[in-house]
Design a protein around this motif. Structure first.
Motif, PDB file in Angstrom:
ATOM      1  N   THR A   1       0.849  -1.200   0.000  1.00  0.00           N
ATOM      2  CA  THR A   1       0.000   0.000   0.000  1.00  0.00           C
ATOM      3  C   THR A   1       0.879   1.244   0.000  1.00  0.00           C
ATOM      4  OG1 THR A   1      -1.931   1.071   1.016  1.00  0.00           O
ATOM      5  CG2 THR A   1      -0.300   0.164   2.527  1.00  0.00           C
ATOM      6  N   HIS A   2       0.300   2.336  -0.462  1.00  0.00           N
ATOM      7  CA  HIS A   2       1.050   3.587  -0.624  1.00  0.00           C
ATOM      8  C   HIS A   2       0.346   4.689   0.161  1.00  0.00           C
ATOM      9  CE1 HIS A   2       3.814   6.226  -2.819  1.00  0.00           C
ATOM     10  NE2 HIS A   2       2.800   7.045  -3.103  1.00  0.00           N
ATOM     11  N   CYS A   3       1.102   5.576   0.756  1.00  0.00           N
ATOM     12  CA  CYS A   3       0.554   6.677   1.555  1.00  0.00           C
ATOM     13  C   CYS A   3      -0.196   6.106   2.758  1.00  0.00           C
ATOM     14  CB  CYS A   3      -0.336   7.580   0.695  1.00  0.00           C
ATOM     15  SG  CYS A   3      -0.776   9.143   1.514  1.00  0.00           S
ATOM     16  N   ASN A   4      -1.196   6.821   3.243  1.00  0.00           N
ATOM     17  CA  ASN A   4      -2.022   6.311   4.339  1.00  0.00           C
ATOM     18  C   ASN A   4      -3.480   6.438   3.944  1.00  0.00           C
ATOM     19  OD1 ASN A   4      -3.743   7.347   6.950  1.00  0.00           O
ATOM     20  ND2 ASN A   4      -2.563   5.505   7.320  1.00  0.00           N
ATOM     21  N   ALA A   5      -4.097   5.292   3.721  1.00  0.00           N
ATOM     22  CA  ALA A   5      -5.536   5.247   3.453  1.00  0.00           C
ATOM     23  C   ALA A   5      -6.163   4.383   4.536  1.00  0.00           C
ATOM     24  CB  ALA A   5      -5.790   4.689   2.062  1.00  0.00           C
ATOM     25  N   GLY A   6      -5.830   4.720   5.758  1.00  0.00           N
ATOM     26  CA  GLY A   6      -6.296   3.945   6.913  1.00  0.00           C
ATOM     27  C   GLY A   6      -7.231   4.744   7.792  1.00  0.00           C
ATOM     28  N   GLY A   7      -7.356   4.301   9.030  1.00  0.00           N
ATOM     29  CA  GLY A   7      -8.255   4.946   9.977  1.00  0.00           C
ATOM     30  C   GLY A   7      -7.910   6.411  10.208  1.00  0.00           C
ATOM     31  N   LEU A   8      -6.640   6.756  10.090  1.00  0.00           N
ATOM     32  CA  LEU A   8      -6.252   8.156  10.306  1.00  0.00           C
ATOM     33  C   LEU A   8      -6.784   9.072   9.210  1.00  0.00           C
ATOM     34  CD1 LEU A   8      -2.536   7.695  11.412  1.00  0.00           C
ATOM     35  CD2 LEU A   8      -4.363   8.711  12.804  1.00  0.00           C
ATOM     36  N   ALA A   9      -7.073   8.488   8.058  1.00  0.00           N
ATOM     37  CA  ALA A   9      -7.490   9.289   6.901  1.00  0.00           C
ATOM     38  C   ALA A   9      -9.006   9.350   6.745  1.00  0.00           C
ATOM     39  CB  ALA A   9      -6.853   8.719   5.634  1.00  0.00           C
ATOM     40  N   THR A  10      -9.726   8.712   7.656  1.00  0.00           N
ATOM     41  CA  THR A  10     -11.190   8.635   7.554  1.00  0.00           C
ATOM     42  C   THR A  10     -11.792   8.726   8.964  1.00  0.00           C
ATOM     43  OG1 THR A  10     -11.287   6.245   7.886  1.00  0.00           O
ATOM     44  CG2 THR A  10     -10.965   6.972   5.625  1.00  0.00           C
ATOM     45  N   ALA A  11     -13.116   8.696   9.020  1.00  0.00           N
ATOM     46  CA  ALA A  11     -13.766   8.619  10.336  1.00  0.00           C
ATOM     47  C   ALA A  11     -13.877   7.159  10.776  1.00  0.00           C
ATOM     48  CB  ALA A  11     -15.156   9.241  10.259  1.00  0.00           C
ATOM     49  N   GLY A  12     -13.690   6.246   9.832  1.00  0.00           N
ATOM     50  CA  GLY A  12     -13.860   4.817  10.137  1.00  0.00           C
ATOM     51  C   GLY A  12     -12.553   4.052  10.112  1.00  0.00           C
ATOM     52  N   ILE A  13     -12.593   2.846   9.513  1.00  0.00           N
ATOM     53  CA  ILE A  13     -11.403   1.986   9.537  1.00  0.00           C
ATOM     54  C   ILE A  13     -10.498   2.197   8.336  1.00  0.00           C
ATOM     55  CG2 ILE A  13     -12.547   0.173  10.900  1.00  0.00           C
ATOM     56  CD1 ILE A  13     -12.786  -1.430   8.245  1.00  0.00           C
ATOM     57  N   GLY A  14     -10.830   3.176   7.503  1.00  0.00           N
ATOM     58  CA  GLY A  14      -9.983   3.437   6.350  1.00  0.00           C
ATOM     59  C   GLY A  14     -10.535   2.777   5.101  1.00  0.00           C
ATOM     60  N   THR A  15      -9.844   3.027   3.975  1.00  0.00           N
ATOM     61  CA  THR A  15     -10.288   2.473   2.697  1.00  0.00           C
ATOM     62  C   THR A  15      -9.355   1.315   2.294  1.00  0.00           C
ATOM     63  OG1 THR A  15      -9.062   4.200   1.508  1.00  0.00           O
ATOM     64  CG2 THR A  15     -11.382   4.617   1.987  1.00  0.00           C
ATOM     65  N   ALA A  16      -8.192   1.632   1.709  1.00  0.00           N
ATOM     66  CA  ALA A  16      -7.271   0.557   1.307  1.00  0.00           C
ATOM     67  C   ALA A  16      -6.801  -0.232   2.529  1.00  0.00           C
ATOM     68  CB  ALA A  16      -6.085   1.148   0.551  1.00  0.00           C
ATOM     69  N   VAL A  17      -6.463   0.470   3.597  1.00  0.00           N
ATOM     70  CA  VAL A  17      -6.008  -0.231   4.811  1.00  0.00           C
ATOM     71  C   VAL A  17      -7.191  -0.967   5.461  1.00  0.00           C
ATOM     72  CG1 VAL A  17      -4.977   0.050   7.116  1.00  0.00           C
ATOM     73  CG2 VAL A  17      -4.042   1.309   5.174  1.00  0.00           C
ATOM     74  N   GLY A  18      -8.376  -0.427   5.306  1.00  0.00           N
ATOM     75  CA  GLY A  18      -9.578  -1.107   5.823  1.00  0.00           C
ATOM     76  C   GLY A  18      -9.770  -2.466   5.155  1.00  0.00           C
ATOM     77  N   VAL A  19      -9.489  -2.524   3.843  1.00  0.00           N
ATOM     78  CA  VAL A  19      -9.595  -3.785   3.102  1.00  0.00           C
ATOM     79  C   VAL A  19      -8.592  -4.793   3.670  1.00  0.00           C
ATOM     80  CG1 VAL A  19      -9.103  -4.849   0.850  1.00  0.00           C
ATOM     81  CG2 VAL A  19     -10.461  -2.742   0.968  1.00  0.00           C
ATOM     82  N   ILE A  20      -7.376  -4.334   3.876  1.00  0.00           N
ATOM     83  CA  ILE A  20      -6.315  -5.214   4.412  1.00  0.00           C
ATOM     84  C   ILE A  20      -6.690  -5.665   5.827  1.00  0.00           C
ATOM     85  CG2 ILE A  20      -3.887  -5.268   5.140  1.00  0.00           C
ATOM     86  CD1 ILE A  20      -3.385  -3.173   2.826  1.00  0.00           C
ATOM     87  N   ARG A  21      -7.215  -4.722   6.591  1.00  0.00           N
ATOM     88  CA  ARG A  21      -7.604  -5.030   7.966  1.00  0.00           C
ATOM     89  C   ARG A  21      -8.712  -6.090   8.003  1.00  0.00           C
ATOM     90  NH1 ARG A  21      -9.500  -0.607  12.516  1.00  0.00           N
ATOM     91  NH2 ARG A  21     -10.497  -2.096  13.892  1.00  0.00           N
ATOM     92  N   ALA A  22      -9.681  -5.956   7.105  1.00  0.00           N
ATOM     93  CA  ALA A  22     -10.787  -6.927   7.083  1.00  0.00           C
ATOM     94  C   ALA A  22     -10.271  -8.314   6.715  1.00  0.00           C
ATOM     95  CB  ALA A  22     -11.862  -6.470   6.096  1.00  0.00           C
ATOM     96  N   ALA A  23      -9.317  -8.351   5.775  1.00  0.00           N
ATOM     97  CA  ALA A  23      -8.747  -9.662   5.406  1.00  0.00           C
ATOM     98  C   ALA A  23      -8.037 -10.265   6.617  1.00  0.00           C
ATOM     99  CB  ALA A  23      -7.777  -9.498   4.237  1.00  0.00           C
ATOM    100  N   HIS A  24      -7.270  -9.442   7.305  1.00  0.00           N
ATOM    101  CA  HIS A  24      -6.542  -9.900   8.502  1.00  0.00           C
ATOM    102  C   HIS A  24      -7.520 -10.369   9.575  1.00  0.00           C
ATOM    103  CE1 HIS A  24      -3.749  -9.633  11.934  1.00  0.00           C
ATOM    104  NE2 HIS A  24      -4.658  -8.883  12.529  1.00  0.00           N
ATOM    105  N   GLU A  25      -8.573  -9.593   9.797  1.00  0.00           N
ATOM    106  CA  GLU A  25      -9.526  -9.944  10.861  1.00  0.00           C
ATOM    107  C   GLU A  25     -10.344 -11.188  10.516  1.00  0.00           C
ATOM    108  OE1 GLU A  25     -11.590  -6.261  11.616  1.00  0.00           O
ATOM    109  OE2 GLU A  25      -9.955  -5.523  12.888  1.00  0.00           O
ATOM    110  N   SER A  26     -10.397 -11.510   9.205  1.00  0.00           N
ATOM    111  CA  SER A  26     -11.136 -12.723   8.841  1.00  0.00           C
ATOM    112  C   SER A  26     -10.260 -13.968   9.029  1.00  0.00           C
ATOM    113  CB  SER A  26     -11.635 -12.638   7.402  1.00  0.00           C
ATOM    114  OG  SER A  26     -10.535 -12.807   6.519  1.00  0.00           O
ATOM    115  N   GLY A  27      -9.044 -13.754   9.501  1.00  0.00           N
ATOM    116  CA  GLY A  27      -8.188 -14.906   9.816  1.00  0.00           C
ATOM    117  C   GLY A  27      -7.116 -15.186   8.772  1.00  0.00           C
ATOM    118  N   LYS A  28      -7.098 -14.390   7.682  1.00  0.00           N
ATOM    119  CA  LYS A  28      -6.067 -14.620   6.667  1.00  0.00           C
ATOM    120  C   LYS A  28      -4.734 -14.072   7.171  1.00  0.00           C
ATOM    121  CE  LYS A  28      -9.385 -14.136   2.925  1.00  0.00           C
ATOM    122  NZ  LYS A  28      -9.955 -13.161   1.996  1.00  0.00           N
ATOM    123  N   ARG A  29      -3.660 -14.767   6.822  1.00  0.00           N
ATOM    124  CA  ARG A  29      -2.332 -14.242   7.167  1.00  0.00           C
ATOM    125  C   ARG A  29      -1.902 -13.291   6.050  1.00  0.00           C
ATOM    126  NH1 ARG A  29       0.436 -19.437   6.910  1.00  0.00           N
ATOM    127  NH2 ARG A  29      -1.360 -19.751   5.588  1.00  0.00           N
TER     128      ARG A  29
END
Ligand code: MRU
Length: 345
Positions: free
Chosen positions: A148-176
């Motif tokens: 990922t490039h720059c910061n498209a995470g929770g710091l950049a939004t009111a929620g869990i982020g966009t690009a980083v939110g996608v990565i986070r959801a994959a991680h939270e679903s148990g994927k390594r």
């Protein structure tokens, strides 16, 4: 998340000091918030829209008249030119708060309407992020490394982020998942902010200088690239942090799928192609720092434009639009948002 409203006070996390210092600043007025946005203390396309809406609500609560409110809105609207979320949020506040039938509704009515609308802007951004993450997580498989490039995470939004939110959801679903984080010259939003977020989320990551991504791709180390956006044109071209475009070109050369994750509030249907997206140019000092000759000429665009044809897909809250559909002009049929009135250039 870099913004909170507590007991009638608005606070923003100073992102220029992260990760070394967590300092919350009080945003007392729209001019103050506009200067925080300009200085990147508050940053990221969705968050600057949410922050502008919150600043307007605060100024209405402080007793601003409709004329003062409109003046504050115009000031905030101009704080940064590329992320359309800012203009969209300000225009939405103006539309929601405009006195009905030309009659001033009084300061109390203005404050009530402004607070209610700013809360909706905030809550909707939280929900948009969640939906993007749900739609995007399936593009990351167990055991994969992504970049990922720059910061498209929770710091950049009111929620869990966009690009980083996608990565986070994959991680939270148990994927390594392992994340390569581009440091993101010149202001290091990747090395400072994305790394800080991934650290606290306990998602494994490795910081790389921007010029190392190509070599990683050549060695087969990256299975997908996920970035955010600051403005998406009708044809799917999009502006994002400078350095996104060369990454997309490298990704195409190496057969690495390249995804842009963004909310509908980042889409600007009034702009046909990426050519017309206004690109912010920032101070030479951000590049020159202490190591360049004082008089060195510097070119410092904050964003670049990536053509839709380099995307594998655009992951929006309303759905995933694949490259073939983007190229057939099908983005606009997925997005029902009204373009911001004055964002046309
Ligand atoms: O100059 P910045 O730090 O505000 O740039 C931010 C970006 O380019 C992000 O990738 C974009 O705003 C998407 S944030 C969800």
């Amino acid at each position: 998340m870099g913004l909170v409203c507590e007991k009638g006070r608005l606070w923003v996390l100073d992102q220029t000091l992260l990760p070394n210092k967590e300092e919350w600043l009080r945003a007392d007025s729209p001019p103050q918030m506009a200067s925080f946005i300009l200085d990147l203390k508050v940053r990221g396309a969705p968050l600057i829209g949410v922050a502008a809406a919150a600043a307007l609500a605060r100024c209405a609560e402080e007793g601003a008249s409709w004329e003062e409110f409109k003046g504050a809105a115009m000031l905030l609207r101009r704080a940064r030119p590329t992320a359309v979320n800012l203009m969209a949020a300000v225009d939405r506040m103006l539309a929601a708060c405009r006195p009905a039938g030309g009659k001033a509704g009084g300061k109390t009515a203005l404050a009530e309407r402004a607070c209610a609308e700013a809360e909706r802007v905030f809550d909707e951004d939280v929900a948009l992020c969640r939906r993007i993450a749900e739609r995007g997580a399936r593009f990351i498989q167990d055991g994969e490394s992504v970049l990922t490039h720059c910061n498209a995470g929770g710091l950049a939004t009111a929620g869990i982020g966009t690009a980083v939110g996608v990565i986070r959801a994959a991680h939270e679903s148990g994927k390594r998942v392992h994340v390569f984080v581009d440091e993101t010259r010149p202001l290091l939003q990747g090395a400072r902010l994305t790394a800080w977020e991934l650290e606290s989320l306990k998602i494994p990551y490795t910081i790389v200088c921007d010029n190392m991504a190509g070599s990683l791709m050549r060695r087969g180390k990256i299975r997908g690239i996920f970035v955010g956006a600051d403005r998406i044109a009708r044809n799917g071209d999009f502006a994002n942090k400078i350095g996104t475009y060369p990454l997309a070109v490298l990704a195409r050369h190496h057969g690495v799928p390249f995804y842009c994750a963004a909310p509908v509030t980042t889409v600007d249907l009034a702009i046909e192609t990426g050519e017309r997206i206004p690109i912010e140019e920032r101070s030479p000092e951000e590049v020159r720092r202490d190591w360049g000759p004082r008089r060195a000429r510097v070119y410092n665009p904050a964003f670049d434009v990536t053509p839709a044809e380099l995307l594998e897909a655009m992951i929006l809250d309303v759905g995933v639009v694949r490259r073939a559909d983007l190229l057939k002009g099908r983005l606009s049929s997925r997005v029902t948002l009204k373009p911001p009135a004055r964002a046309r250039r």
